[in-house]
Design an enzyme around this catalytic site. Structure first.
Site, PDB file in Angstrom:
ATOM      1  N   TYR A  53      35.381 -45.487  37.328  1.00 21.07           N
ATOM      2  CA  TYR A  53      34.490 -44.902  36.320  1.00 21.07           C
ATOM      3  C   TYR A  53      33.328 -44.181  36.977  1.00 21.07           C
ATOM      4  O   TYR A  53      32.973 -44.499  38.111  1.00 21.07           O
ATOM      5  CB  TYR A  53      33.944 -46.000  35.397  1.00 21.07           C
ATOM      6  CG  TYR A  53      34.937 -46.605  34.439  1.00 21.07           C
ATOM      7  CD1 TYR A  53      36.179 -46.019  34.213  1.00 21.07           C
ATOM      8  CD2 TYR A  53      34.639 -47.783  33.747  1.00 21.07           C
ATOM      9  CE1 TYR A  53      37.086 -46.592  33.324  1.00 21.07           C
ATOM     10  CE2 TYR A  53      35.538 -48.354  32.865  1.00 21.07           C
ATOM     11  CZ  TYR A  53      36.757 -47.754  32.661  1.00 21.07           C
ATOM     12  OH  TYR A  53      37.647 -48.322  31.786  1.00 21.07           O
ATOM     13  N   SER A 218      39.234 -49.049  23.179  1.00 20.22           N
ATOM     14  CA  SER A 218      39.320 -47.967  22.175  1.00 20.22           C
ATOM     15  C   SER A 218      39.600 -48.476  20.764  1.00 20.22           C
ATOM     16  O   SER A 218      40.473 -47.955  20.071  1.00 20.22           O
ATOM     17  CB  SER A 218      40.383 -46.930  22.579  1.00 20.22           C
ATOM     18  OG  SER A 218      39.965 -46.186  23.690  1.00 20.22           O
ATOM     19  N   GLY A 223      36.638 -42.760  19.214  1.00 23.28           N
ATOM     20  CA  GLY A 223      35.692 -42.117  18.317  1.00 23.28           C
ATOM     21  C   GLY A 223      36.329 -41.449  17.119  1.00 23.28           C
ATOM     22  O   GLY A 223      35.632 -41.051  16.177  1.00 23.28           O
ATOM     23  N   LEU A 225      38.110 -42.697  14.689  1.00 24.25           N
ATOM     24  CA  LEU A 225      37.961 -43.448  13.448  1.00 24.25           C
ATOM     25  C   LEU A 225      36.554 -43.357  12.854  1.00 24.25           C
ATOM     26  O   LEU A 225      36.339 -43.778  11.717  1.00 24.25           O
ATOM     27  CB  LEU A 225      38.347 -44.912  13.674  1.00 24.25           C
ATOM     28  CG  LEU A 225      39.848 -45.155  13.900  1.00 24.25           C
ATOM     29  CD1 LEU A 225      40.095 -46.556  14.447  1.00 24.25           C
ATOM     30  CD2 LEU A 225      40.635 -44.934  12.612  1.00 24.25           C
ATOM     31  N   GLY A 227      35.357 -40.550  12.207  1.00 21.22           N
ATOM     32  CA  GLY A 227      35.477 -39.363  11.365  1.00 21.22           C
ATOM     33  C   GLY A 227      34.922 -38.101  11.987  1.00 21.22           C
ATOM     34  O   GLY A 227      34.948 -37.032  11.352  1.00 21.22           O
ATOM     35  N   LYS A 228      34.457 -38.175  13.219  1.00 25.17           N
ATOM     36  CA  LYS A 228      33.776 -37.008  13.786  1.00 25.17           C
ATOM     37  C   LYS A 228      34.718 -35.849  14.123  1.00 25.17           C
ATOM     38  O   LYS A 228      34.255 -34.727  14.341  1.00 25.17           O
ATOM     39  CB  LYS A 228      32.970 -37.402  15.016  1.00 25.17           C
ATOM     40  CG  LYS A 228      33.765 -37.881  16.220  1.00 25.17           C
ATOM     41  CD  LYS A 228      32.791 -38.282  17.334  1.00 25.17           C
ATOM     42  CE  LYS A 228      33.489 -38.802  18.576  1.00 25.17           C
ATOM     43  NZ  LYS A 228      32.504 -39.206  19.611  1.00 25.17           N
TER      44      LYS A 228
END
Length: 338
Positions: A53, A218, A223, A225, A227-228
């Site tokens: 990461y 996740s 992200g 879910l 709605g973005k």
């Protein structure tokens, strides 16, 4: 906040885990510290990182996440933190790690080198949960499990886990560990969300019967879910907005998460949440936690304003009516992520 055991190990953790893969790329050090402090204050004691990461993977900043997390850990009592990290799997398969010049593997040299580097970056003398980030099914599990066992015996690692594993791979590793008398995997870290329920097909049964805990990543489907990405939106700075503009593996991953079926199911899940008076992000996290094979659900943010919806899931239990409504969507829009 509920606390649950990792597999059959001695470690018990908060049922929400803060993932850190954006720290050092999308979130700078100061922002990362503020996020971690708020999580700690809310009762989250479990934190997950990886030697590879932050994401997207890049040699110019690889390892920065562990460094940030290590600096933050020095501000807290070490015994109050359950720290998990991961060693990169083989770079000759589906993904080339930016670590060790893209020559990673799950052999003795790489595992020893990887754990020592992670211990240094995390500024600690032990790792609570050490995980193989993805498997190598052509390499005999005996080699991997033997060297991981040495780390446990040396006190550098408390317990072991795997990630992105299959049913065959998890069962094979458990059998090898039993035959050799080595430490075993107590956890598996795989993708699991309202938009990706494949874990329930086979792996959930393995976990139940063999005493292995899922620590899903996740839960908000990257992200989606929230709605973005609805109605074709591509928010600035969002991971899949970037991935969908790229090529190769990143573009393929973007299409897996953001597609016609995943967006259609997201709209319906949002309607369920609205009717129940629940934030859709909180509902997604609560749904993940509400499975008997899940020990702790890994969430991730890059901004502080994303935390309240996650914290709202701490003590949230979805009603049978909400669970039934969710299952109905999953039956009618099967496998949105393929």
């Amino acid at each position: 906040m509920e606390r649950r055991r990792l597999g059959k190990s001695a470690i018990v953790v908060s049922d929400i885990c803060m993932g850190t893969m954006t720290f050092g790329s999308q979130a700078d050090e100061a922002t990362s510290f503020r996020i971690l402090d708020q999580c700690f204050d809310e009762g989250i004691d479990f934190y997950d990182t990886a030697e590879g990461y932050p994401v997207p993977p890049d040699a110019k900043w690889v390892g920065r996440t562990e460094e940030i997390v290590g600096k933050w850990m020095k501000t807290k009592p070490r015994d109050a933190i359950i720290m998990a990290t991961k060693i990169s799997g083989p770079s000759h398969v589906w993904f080339r790690s930016p670590k060790r010049e893209g020559m990673t593997a799950l052999d003795r040299r790489n595992i020893i080198t990887g754990v020592e580097d992670s211990l240094k970056k995390l500024q600690t003398d032990y790792i609570d949960l050490y995980q193989t980030h993805w498997p190598d099914h052509e390499l005999p599990y005996e080699e991997t499990m033997e060297v991981l066992d040495e780390l446990v015996r040396a006190g550098k690692v408390r317990v072991l886990g795997c990630s992105n594993e299959t049913s065959w791979g998890l069962m094979k590793s458990l059998q090898v560990a039993k035959e050799l008398g080595t430490a075993r995997y107590h956890t598996i870290q795989n993708n699991f969300s309202l938009n990706n329920r494949r874990f329930e097909d086979e792996l959930a049964q393995v976990c139940r019967m063999e005493g292995v805990s899922l620590i899903p990543y996740s839960p908000i489907a990257g992200g989606v879910l929230s709605g973005k990405y609805n109605d074709g939106a591509r928010p600035d700075g969002a991971r899949f907005s970037k991935y969908l503009a790229m090529e190769g593996r990143q573009a393929a991953m973007g299409r897996r998460f953001v597609n016609e079926k995943s967006l259609a199911s997201t709209v319906r899940f949002q309607a369920i949440a609205q009717e129940a008076g629940i934030d859709p992000v909180a509902m997604a996290v609560a749904w993940s936690k509400q499975h008997d094979f899940v020990a702790s659900t890994i969430v991730g943010v890059s901004r502080e304003d994303q935390l309240p919806a996650i914290f709202a899931a701490k003590d949230l239990i979805l009603t049978p009516e909400v669970m039934k409504a969710i299952d109905k969507v999953s039956r009618e829009i099967m496998y949105p992520m393929g």
